[in-house]
Design a protein around this motif. Structure first.
Motif, mmCIF file in Angstrom:
data_model
loop_
_atom_site.group_PDB
_atom_site.id
_atom_site.type_symbol
_atom_site.label_atom_id
_atom_site.label_comp_id
_atom_site.label_asym_id
_atom_site.label_seq_id
_atom_site.Cartn_x
_atom_site.Cartn_y
_atom_site.Cartn_z
ATOM 1 N N VAL A 167 38.217 -6.370 -33.846
ATOM 2 C CA VAL A 167 37.700 -5.870 -32.564
ATOM 3 C C VAL A 167 36.442 -6.655 -32.190
ATOM 4 C CG1 VAL A 167 36.807 -3.853 -31.331
ATOM 5 C CG2 VAL A 167 38.647 -3.563 -33.011
ATOM 6 N N SER A 168 36.474 -7.260 -31.024
ATOM 7 C CA SER A 168 35.341 -8.074 -30.565
ATOM 8 C C SER A 168 34.140 -7.192 -30.235
ATOM 9 C CB SER A 168 35.785 -8.853 -29.323
ATOM 10 O OG SER A 168 34.669 -9.198 -28.548
ATOM 11 N N GLN A 169 32.948 -7.792 -30.399
ATOM 12 C CA GLN A 169 31.713 -7.034 -30.097
ATOM 13 C C GLN A 169 31.607 -6.694 -28.612
ATOM 14 O OE1 GLN A 169 28.408 -9.235 -31.563
ATOM 15 N NE2 GLN A 169 28.760 -8.626 -33.692
ATOM 16 N N SER A 170 32.350 -7.430 -27.797
ATOM 17 C CA SER A 170 32.247 -7.202 -26.348
ATOM 18 C C SER A 170 32.675 -5.775 -25.977
ATOM 19 C CB SER A 170 33.092 -8.219 -25.577
ATOM 20 O OG SER A 170 34.426 -8.115 -25.993
ATOM 21 N N VAL A 171 33.525 -5.169 -26.806
ATOM 22 C CA VAL A 171 33.996 -3.812 -26.492
ATOM 23 C C VAL A 171 32.823 -2.825 -26.586
ATOM 24 C CG1 VAL A 171 35.621 -1.983 -27.111
ATOM 25 C CG2 VAL A 171 36.300 -4.376 -27.369
ATOM 26 N N GLY A 172 32.100 -2.870 -27.697
ATOM 27 C CA GLY A 172 30.949 -1.988 -27.898
ATOM 28 C C GLY A 172 29.869 -2.257 -26.851
ATOM 29 N N ARG A 173 29.660 -3.552 -26.561
ATOM 30 C CA ARG A 173 28.632 -3.921 -25.566
ATOM 31 C C ARG A 173 28.959 -3.304 -24.211
ATOM 32 N NH1 ARG A 173 28.184 -9.256 -27.618
ATOM 33 N NH2 ARG A 173 29.775 -9.940 -26.160
ATOM 34 N N GLN A 174 30.227 -3.381 -23.820
ATOM 35 C CA GLN A 174 30.621 -2.864 -22.506
ATOM 36 C C GLN A 174 30.530 -1.341 -22.459
ATOM 37 O OE1 GLN A 174 31.095 -5.138 -20.113
ATOM 38 N NE2 GLN A 174 31.165 -3.493 -18.591
ATOM 39 N N LEU A 175 30.852 -0.701 -23.599
ATOM 40 C CA LEU A 175 30.736 0.765 -23.648
ATOM 41 C C LEU A 175 29.275 1.190 -23.469
ATOM 42 C CD1 LEU A 175 33.240 1.656 -26.528
ATOM 43 C CD2 LEU A 175 33.367 2.459 -24.150
ATOM 44 N N SER A 176 28.369 0.452 -24.105
ATOM 45 C CA SER A 176 26.938 0.766 -23.946
ATOM 46 C C SER A 176 26.524 0.576 -22.489
ATOM 47 C CB SER A 176 26.066 -0.148 -24.811
ATOM 48 O OG SER A 176 26.506 -0.113 -26.113
ATOM 49 N N HIS A 177 27.013 -0.501 -21.885
ATOM 50 C CA HIS A 177 26.679 -0.768 -20.478
ATOM 51 C C HIS A 177 27.173 0.374 -19.595
ATOM 52 C CE1 HIS A 177 25.914 -3.001 -16.863
ATOM 53 N NE2 HIS A 177 27.192 -2.942 -16.507
ATOM 54 N N GLU A 178 28.349 0.895 -19.913
ATOM 55 C CA GLU A 178 28.903 2.005 -19.117
ATOM 56 C C GLU A 178 28.048 3.262 -19.252
ATOM 57 O OE1 GLU A 178 33.058 2.489 -20.030
ATOM 58 O OE2 GLU A 178 33.577 0.612 -19.010
ATOM 59 N N HIS A 179 27.491 3.467 -20.436
ATOM 60 C CA HIS A 179 26.622 4.642 -20.598
ATOM 61 C C HIS A 179 25.366 4.477 -19.754
ATOM 62 C CE1 HIS A 179 28.988 5.578 -24.451
ATOM 63 N NE2 HIS A 179 29.398 6.334 -23.461
ATOM 64 N N LEU A 180 24.856 3.227 -19.699
ATOM 65 C CA LEU A 180 23.682 2.975 -18.853
ATOM 66 C C LEU A 180 24.004 3.214 -17.375
ATOM 67 C CD1 LEU A 180 22.088 -0.281 -20.343
ATOM 68 C CD2 LEU A 180 21.173 2.039 -20.358
ATOM 69 N N LEU A 181 25.214 2.821 -16.986
ATOM 70 C CA LEU A 181 25.630 3.026 -15.585
ATOM 71 C C LEU A 181 25.883 4.509 -15.282
ATOM 72 C CD1 LEU A 181 28.278 0.217 -14.825
ATOM 73 C CD2 LEU A 181 25.985 0.435 -13.893
ATOM 74 N N GLY A 182 26.038 5.300 -16.313
ATOM 75 C CA GLY A 182 26.277 6.731 -16.131
ATOM 76 C C GLY A 182 27.703 7.059 -15.724
ATOM 77 N N LEU A 183 28.645 6.237 -16.178
ATOM 78 C CA LEU A 183 30.033 6.435 -15.726
ATOM 79 C C LEU A 183 30.663 7.734 -16.229
ATOM 80 C CD1 LEU A 183 31.712 2.900 -15.764
ATOM 81 C CD2 LEU A 183 30.486 4.087 -13.942
ATOM 82 N N THR A 184 30.027 8.360 -17.232
ATOM 83 C CA THR A 184 30.601 9.624 -17.717
ATOM 84 C C THR A 184 29.832 10.833 -17.177
ATOM 85 O OG1 THR A 184 29.281 9.342 -19.707
ATOM 86 C CG2 THR A 184 31.580 8.664 -19.851
ATOM 87 N N HIS A 185 28.925 10.586 -16.219
ATOM 88 C CA HIS A 185 28.117 11.697 -15.676
ATOM 89 C C HIS A 185 28.504 12.061 -14.250
ATOM 90 C CE1 HIS A 185 24.941 10.186 -18.672
ATOM 91 N NE2 HIS A 185 25.705 11.115 -19.220
ATOM 92 N N GLN A 186 28.639 13.335 -14.009
ATOM 93 C CA GLN A 186 28.987 13.829 -12.668
ATOM 94 C C GLN A 186 27.971 13.364 -11.612
ATOM 95 O OE1 GLN A 186 31.729 15.423 -11.612
ATOM 96 N NE2 GLN A 186 30.855 15.358 -9.547
ATOM 97 N N GLN A 187 26.699 13.320 -12.007
ATOM 98 C CA GLN A 187 25.631 12.943 -11.074
ATOM 99 C C GLN A 187 25.884 11.558 -10.462
ATOM 100 O OE1 GLN A 187 23.340 14.287 -9.516
ATOM 101 N NE2 GLN A 187 22.345 12.417 -8.782
ATOM 102 N N THR A 188 26.447 10.654 -11.265
ATOM 103 C CA THR A 188 26.747 9.296 -10.773
ATOM 104 C C THR A 188 27.712 9.361 -9.594
ATOM 105 O OG1 THR A 188 26.524 8.547 -13.033
ATOM 106 C CG2 THR A 188 27.629 7.028 -11.541
ATOM 107 N N TYR A 189 28.684 10.264 -9.686
ATOM 108 C CA TYR A 189 29.698 10.343 -8.631
ATOM 109 C C TYR A 189 29.169 11.101 -7.413
ATOM 110 C CZ TYR A 189 32.244 8.346 -12.380
ATOM 111 O OH TYR A 189 32.603 7.494 -13.380
ATOM 112 N N ASN A 190 28.236 12.027 -7.639
ATOM 113 C CA ASN A 190 27.589 12.690 -6.493
ATOM 114 C C ASN A 190 26.812 11.649 -5.686
ATOM 115 O OD1 ASN A 190 28.586 15.028 -7.565
ATOM 116 N ND2 ASN A 190 26.647 15.745 -8.407
#
Ligand code: SAH
Ligand code: TMP
Length: 389
Positions: free
Chosen positions: A242-265
């Motif tokens: 598994v390439s490190q890019s997977v973990g890196r992108q997941l961290s980036h998504e957390h920074l973007l707030g993609l799993t938070h309702q507030q982001t979509y509001n």
């Protein structure tokens, strides 16, 4: 909303299909998706309006992918590559030309026929578990199964993944790319939301999905096509590093707030603001000169219908695709005219619906600017562009 690619004759315009376009996000697996979708046969049929090869840049893009697949994953004696949603053969023709065993699975018969005419082996079917089983029995297992801008179109995802699992060799790769949720949120590109796009994937949601089927993401690659896409490399579990890019992108998504309702509001507020700004700008520009639009994209159907943009704000939409020309745009009923209509007598302002092809379009439309024409854009923000993008 009407069908994004449901271009109409005058006659058909009297009896148009509409459905309720609504997006939801799952709080558990974080999949973002349409709440309902029209019947697949309404969208994919023998008059499908999207021909992949109309874009030269996309031809280059898929040539590069073909070269990569061939050099990295086809080293065995008699490799076999499968593509889902192979359209007019834009990617697989690179394999056909080299005599490498390949198969396209493409339900829209008119585009499938264009591929077959180009020597690309294609079956006109909707890919699912049953079709996968049949292909495996008839052709054997695949080195790679690829799909570009297709998986996000298919609501019966679990059947597709069960099929992929059956059809893929033990060390094979399932490589797919789709518009990326991170880009949609960041660029406020709400026009990616339309009937055909049932899913808006992130690395997080795809990872959760493939795990349910004994597979894992082994690499991801962000792509500068279709306004920002993500390519996912998926393998049977524990078969590839598994390439490190997977973990890196997941961290980036957390920074973007993609799993938070507030982001979509916030996204919703941004979209509502974009709508007001675009309509206000088009109204002002119509006082100054002629306004047309460039590219009758699927995305433009969302913009025109969501913003209430009709012929009072846009005279016509220029498009190079013959099947769209002479028709009316879905819902808004703006005439779609051949490119020559644009180039023979440039409008004063051109709303760039095909913004995802901006680089290619700017390169060829220098004369429009030279004659004083101006581009109007709405992604990532509403405005007039004086020079090239
Ligand atoms: N891969 C091309 C085409 C994308 S358009 C490109 O990136 O340019 C989406 C394509 O998916 C259409 O040609 C449509 O007919 C096809 N499609 C839709 N449902 C499908 C399914 N279940 N299996 C395979 N292809 C499908
Ligand atoms: P897409 O955004 O779904 O790829 O669709 C692009 C649309 O824009 C398609 O109908 C073709 C049209 N188009 C033009 O009219 N001129 C161009 O130069 C390009 C690149 C696309």
């Amino acid at each position: 909303m009407p069908l994004a690619n449901g271009f109409l004759t005058e006659h058909q315009a009297n009896n148009e299909y509409f459905f309720e376009l609504e997006v939801g996000a799952c709080p558990n697996c974080h999949m973002v998706q349409l709440v309902r979708q029209p019947e697949r046969e309404l969208m994919f049929h023998d008059e499908y309006a999207f021909f992949s090869s109309t874009s030269k840049r996309q031809q280059e893009h898929f040539k590069k992918l073909a070269t990569k697949i061939q050099s990295r994953y086809c080293s065995d004696e008699d490799p076999f590559v499968v593509e889902l949603g192979s359209n007019d053969g834009i990617m697989l023709k690179n394999f056909a030309q080299k005599g490498i065993r390949h198969l396209g699975v493409e339900p829209s018969e008119n585009v499938a026929k264009a591929a077959i005419r180009d020597g690309v082996n294609t079956i006109s079917e909707f890919f699912d578990e049953t079709v996968a089983q049949r292909i495996a029995e008839q052709y054997g297992l695949a080195n790679t199964i690829s799909a570009a801008n297709v998986i996000c179109h298919i609501p019966y995802l679990h059947s597709v993944l069960k099929g992929v699992k059956k059809l893929l060799k033990a060390d094979g790769l399932f490589i797919f790319e789709d518009p990326y949720l991170g880009d949609i949120v960041q660029k406020i590109s709400y026009d990616q939301i339309y009937d055909e796009h049932v899913f808006y994937f992130s690395v997080e949601s795809v990872s959760n999905l493939v795990q349910m089927h004994g597979m894992e993401i082994v690499d991801v690659e962000h792509l500068d096509v279709h306004g920002g896409s993500m390519r996912y490399y998926i393998a049977h579990k524990d078969r590839h590093e598994v390439s490190q890019s997977v973990g890196r992108q997941l961290s980036h998504e957390h920074l973007l707030g993609l799993t938070h309702q507030q982001t979509y509001n916030q996204f919703r507020q941004n979209v509502e603001q974009s709508k007001v700004q675009l309509v206000t700008l088009l109204q002002a520009l119509n006082q100054k000169g002629r306004v047309a639009a460039y590219g009758a994209t699927s995305k433009s159907t969302t913009v025109t219908n969501y913003c209430g943009i009709g012929t009072s704000l846009i005279e016509y939409i220029s498009d190079t695709t013959p099947i769209k020309q002479g028709k009316l745009s879905p819902g808004a009923h703006i005439p779609v005219l051949p490119y020559e209509h644009f180039s023979n007598e440039y409008p004063d302002f051109a709303l760039l619906f095909a913004w995802n092809h901006a680089k290619e379009i700017m390169q060829k439309e220098t004369e429009f600017l030279a004659q004083g024409g101006k581009w109007v854009i709405y992604v990532p923000s509403v405005g007039i562009v004086n020079d090239s993008l």
